[in-house]
Design a protein around this motif. Structure first.
Motif, PDB file in Angstrom:
ATOM      1  N   ALA A 135      45.329  23.808  44.575  1.00  0.00           N
ATOM      2  CA  ALA A 135      45.957  23.190  45.656  1.00  0.00           C
ATOM      3  C   ALA A 135      45.472  23.632  46.873  1.00  0.00           C
ATOM      4  O   ALA A 135      44.765  23.064  47.856  1.00  0.00           O
ATOM      5  N   LEU A 136      45.198  24.815  47.111  1.00  0.00           N
ATOM      6  CA  LEU A 136      44.522  25.697  48.543  1.00  0.00           C
ATOM      7  C   LEU A 136      42.875  25.238  48.370  1.00  0.00           C
ATOM      8  O   LEU A 136      42.736  24.953  49.693  1.00  0.00           O
ATOM      9  N   LEU A 137      42.491  25.171  47.379  1.00  0.00           N
ATOM     10  CA  LEU A 137      40.961  24.846  47.441  1.00  0.00           C
ATOM     11  C   LEU A 137      40.908  23.458  47.455  1.00  0.00           C
ATOM     12  O   LEU A 137      39.938  23.152  48.407  1.00  0.00           O
ATOM     13  N   THR A 138      41.592  22.206  47.018  1.00  0.00           N
ATOM     14  CA  THR A 138      41.595  21.172  47.381  1.00  0.00           C
ATOM     15  C   THR A 138      41.768  20.832  48.800  1.00  0.00           C
ATOM     16  O   THR A 138      40.944  19.913  49.516  1.00  0.00           O
ATOM     17  N   ALA A 139      42.635  21.436  49.368  1.00  0.00           N
ATOM     18  CA  ALA A 139      43.095  21.201  50.899  1.00  0.00           C
ATOM     19  C   ALA A 139      41.958  21.725  51.568  1.00  0.00           C
ATOM     20  O   ALA A 139      41.491  21.011  52.767  1.00  0.00           O
ATOM     21  N   GLU A 140      40.905  22.578  51.274  1.00  0.00           N
ATOM     22  CA  GLU A 140      39.792  23.150  51.998  1.00  0.00           C
ATOM     23  C   GLU A 140      38.426  22.081  51.772  1.00  0.00           C
ATOM     24  O   GLU A 140      37.226  22.577  51.854  1.00  0.00           O
ATOM     25  N   GLY A 141      38.633  21.043  50.705  1.00  0.00           N
ATOM     26  CA  GLY A 141      37.431  20.473  50.281  1.00  0.00           C
ATOM     27  C   GLY A 141      36.758  20.891  49.108  1.00  0.00           C
ATOM     28  O   GLY A 141      35.637  20.684  48.915  1.00  0.00           O
ATOM     29  N   HIS A 142      37.340  21.896  48.401  1.00  0.00           N
ATOM     30  CA  HIS A 142      36.767  22.507  47.233  1.00  0.00           C
ATOM     31  C   HIS A 142      37.526  22.290  45.982  1.00  0.00           C
ATOM     32  O   HIS A 142      37.809  23.041  45.179  1.00  0.00           O
ATOM     33  N   SER A 143      37.761  21.102  45.360  1.00  0.00           N
ATOM     34  CA  SER A 143      38.796  20.924  44.432  1.00  0.00           C
ATOM     35  C   SER A 143      37.962  21.161  43.453  1.00  0.00           C
ATOM     36  O   SER A 143      36.645  20.815  42.961  1.00  0.00           O
ATOM     37  N   PRO A 144      38.736  21.893  42.432  1.00  0.00           N
ATOM     38  CA  PRO A 144      37.958  22.356  40.885  1.00  0.00           C
ATOM     39  C   PRO A 144      38.048  21.089  39.978  1.00  0.00           C
ATOM     40  O   PRO A 144      37.584  21.083  39.046  1.00  0.00           O
ATOM     41  N   GLY A 145      38.753  20.029  40.352  1.00  0.00           N
ATOM     42  CA  GLY A 145      38.855  18.813  39.519  1.00  0.00           C
ATOM     43  C   GLY A 145      40.083  18.899  38.569  1.00  0.00           C
ATOM     44  O   GLY A 145      40.811  19.648  38.870  1.00  0.00           O
ATOM     45  N   GLU A 146      39.898  18.107  37.492  1.00  0.00           N
ATOM     46  CA  GLU A 146      41.160  18.010  36.786  1.00  0.00           C
ATOM     47  C   GLU A 146      40.821  19.371  35.637  1.00  0.00           C
ATOM     48  O   GLU A 146      40.233  19.743  35.105  1.00  0.00           O
ATOM     49  N   LEU A 147      42.181  20.046  35.732  1.00  0.00           N
ATOM     50  CA  LEU A 147      42.348  21.439  35.168  1.00  0.00           C
ATOM     51  C   LEU A 147      43.215  21.256  33.940  1.00  0.00           C
ATOM     52  O   LEU A 147      43.500  21.951  33.072  1.00  0.00           O
ATOM     53  N   ASP A 148      43.751  19.724  33.555  1.00  0.00           N
ATOM     54  CA  ASP A 148      44.592  19.632  32.318  1.00  0.00           C
ATOM     55  C   ASP A 148      44.118  20.008  31.183  1.00  0.00           C
ATOM     56  O   ASP A 148      42.887  19.878  30.845  1.00  0.00           O
ATOM     57  N   LEU A 149      44.833  20.534  30.124  1.00  0.00           N
ATOM     58  CA  LEU A 149      44.422  20.827  28.839  1.00  0.00           C
ATOM     59  C   LEU A 149      43.769  19.981  27.984  1.00  0.00           C
ATOM     60  O   LEU A 149      42.778  19.976  27.375  1.00  0.00           O
ATOM     61  N   ILE A 150      44.259  18.601  28.339  1.00  0.00           N
ATOM     62  CA  ILE A 150      43.542  17.437  27.823  1.00  0.00           C
ATOM     63  C   ILE A 150      42.414  17.280  28.279  1.00  0.00           C
ATOM     64  O   ILE A 150      41.209  16.829  27.294  1.00  0.00           O
ATOM     65  N   ASN A 151      41.812  17.390  29.333  1.00  0.00           N
ATOM     66  CA  ASN A 151      40.649  17.466  29.889  1.00  0.00           C
ATOM     67  C   ASN A 151      39.516  18.319  29.206  1.00  0.00           C
ATOM     68  O   ASN A 151      38.408  17.949  28.844  1.00  0.00           O
ATOM     69  N   TYR A 152      40.149  19.485  28.807  1.00  0.00           N
ATOM     70  CA  TYR A 152      39.571  20.540  28.092  1.00  0.00           C
ATOM     71  C   TYR A 152      39.115  19.874  26.680  1.00  0.00           C
ATOM     72  O   TYR A 152      38.116  20.016  26.132  1.00  0.00           O
ATOM     73  N   ALA A 153      40.083  19.542  26.120  1.00  0.00           N
ATOM     74  CA  ALA A 153      40.397  18.984  24.664  1.00  0.00           C
ATOM     75  C   ALA A 153      39.181  17.901  24.465  1.00  0.00           C
ATOM     76  O   ALA A 153      38.495  17.910  23.600  1.00  0.00           O
ATOM     77  N   GLU A 154      39.337  16.895  25.415  1.00  0.00           N
ATOM     78  CA  GLU A 154      38.482  15.792  25.320  1.00  0.00           C
ATOM     79  C   GLU A 154      36.847  16.274  25.593  1.00  0.00           C
ATOM     80  O   GLU A 154      36.027  15.677  25.029  1.00  0.00           O
ATOM     81  N   GLU A 155      36.557  17.138  26.426  1.00  0.00           N
ATOM     82  CA  GLU A 155      35.461  17.539  26.748  1.00  0.00           C
ATOM     83  C   GLU A 155      34.899  18.554  25.506  1.00  0.00           C
ATOM     84  O   GLU A 155      33.761  18.317  25.259  1.00  0.00           O
ATOM     85  N   ARG A 156      35.659  19.218  25.122  1.00  0.00           N
ATOM     86  CA  ARG A 156      35.293  19.731  23.717  1.00  0.00           C
ATOM     87  C   ARG A 156      34.958  18.896  22.555  1.00  0.00           C
ATOM     88  O   ARG A 156      34.154  19.099  21.758  1.00  0.00           O
ATOM     89  N   ALA A 157      35.845  17.896  22.430  1.00  0.00           N
ATOM     90  CA  ALA A 157      35.414  16.762  21.417  1.00  0.00           C
ATOM     91  C   ALA A 157      34.242  16.387  21.523  1.00  0.00           C
ATOM     92  O   ALA A 157      33.627  15.937  20.630  1.00  0.00           O
TER      93      ALA A 157
END
Length: 161
Positions: A135-157
């Motif tokens: 949240a702090l990073l996104t407010a400063e224009g440095h969003s880490p993107g989607e961090l949800d577990l499902i995003n990791y699982a899909e990337e891994r798959a």
């Protein structure tokens, strides 16, 4: 819960933490060093606490509670690169420890709480602090993107296919 499922959760925790650490370059040093954003912590303090808690839990399990582990939160705030290096060292230690987990160990109950629940807590604790940092990073224009577990699982798959 089985040992392989705990290993999956710890792999997710590492992936998501790397996503956050990966967007810190070019950050305003004042934002990194602030101490009054979330409670008494700022961005740097949040991420250092996440590291320290992870270290203490791992060391506590390795030593069966005989050692409390480091408290980097009590040290001067490291630079971003120093924090990344400390995480890499922690992940190397985790890589040595995780293969030793057994289903029997995960089922062991300590003070009314099964070990597997404690280990899930470690990952969930990281999720809380990554969300604060994101949240702090996104407010400063440095969003880490989607961090949800499902995003990791899909990337891994996708990587496995």
């Amino acid at each position: 819960m089985q040992a392989e499922e705990i290993r999956f959760l710890f792999a997710y925790d590492r992936w998501a933490t790397r996503e956050v650490l990966g967007v810190l370059d070019g950050l305003d040093p004042a934002l990194w060093a602030r101490t009054d954003v979330v409670g008494e912590r700022g961005l740097g303090g949040i991420l250092v606490h996440h590291l320290g808690a992870s270290q203490r839990w791992r060391i506590g399990f390795e030593s069966q509670g005989a050692d409390d582990g480091p408290e980097p939160e009590l040290e001067p705030l490291p630079t971003i690169d120093e924090l990344r290096a400390r995480w890499e060292a922690e992940w190397a230690a985790v890589d040595a420890w995780l293969p030793t987990l057994t289903d029997d160990f995960l089922a062991y109950v300590h003070e009314g709480v099964p070990v597997w629940e404690m280990l899930v807590h470690v990952v969930n604790h990281g999720t809380q602090h990554r969300a604060e940092a994101a949240a702090l990073l996104t407010a400063e224009g440095h969003s880490p993107g989607e961090l949800d577990l499902i995003n990791y699982a899909e990337e891994r798959a996708q990587g496995a296919s």
